[in-house]
Scaffold this active site. Structure first.
Site: not given
Ligand code: XMP
Length: 179
Positions: A43, A102
């Protein structure tokens, strides 16, 4: 606009202007330090490619393969490290880059891992941060944009490995998302 996109949240020009501002902050903090930019696959690839072109400091560059979403629209709550190779980070100041913060679990787990690998300092940088309650330790050091708690794609972010090549960040039509 792509036919699967409901709405563009952040367009290309706005992203590029914001990256220049973020880069200034990074330069001020990292100038004179042995720097390694570590970007998370897949990403962060578009984000890091554009951001580091604004940072004229000597730096090494690494890509790290981790997974926390496993293809869906909700975090699995588990961070998998998919790389065998472990870069030597002893004495290095790391700028850790991801597309989106996230829950903060990914950045927290990877920061701990990089410190285990000898990093002197790890500063976190994300293009996007969801506006949700999080421990302050889990906030990023540099954030491009704060967005609502919605699933976004484009500019590196995917749904089932698609839409990464969109030059903007947008929201998918609900009809495209499989429940
Ligand atoms: P955390 O919860 O560990 O998540 O902070 C981070 C990872 O989750 C993915 N992520 C997303 N990917 N759209 C996406 O395509 C989203 O809205 C989204 N939210 C979280 C992302 O890979 C990130 O590295």
């Amino acid at each position: 606009m792509h036919e699967d996109i409901e709405k563009v949240l952040i367009d290309e020009d706005v992203i590029q202007r914001r990256l220049a501002v973020l880069a200034e902050k990074v330069i001020a903090d990292f100038d004179g330090k042995p720097m390694v930019a570590v970007a998370l696959l897949k990403g962060a690839v578009l984000f890091v490619a554009d951001l580091i072109r604004h940072i004229p400091l000597p730096m090494e560059f690494e890509l790290l393969n981790v997974s926390s979403y496993h293809g869906g629209t909700k975090s699995s709550g588990e961070v998998l490290f998919l790389d065998q190779r472990q870069p030597d980070l002893h004495g290095k100041h790391v700028l850790l880059l991801d597309d989106i913060l996230d829950t903060g679990l990914t950045m927290e787990a990877v920061t701990a891992k990089l410190k285990e690998q000898g990093a002197e300092e790890v500063k976190t940088c994300v293009l996007l941060a969801k506006d949700i309650p999080r421990d302050t330790v889990k906030e990023a050091d540099y954030t491009g944009f704060v967005i609502g708690d919605e699933f976004v794609v484009g500019y590196g972010l995917d749904y089932q490995d698609r839409y990464r090549n969109l030059p903007y960040v947008g929201i998918l039509k609900s009809s495209v998302i499989q429940s």
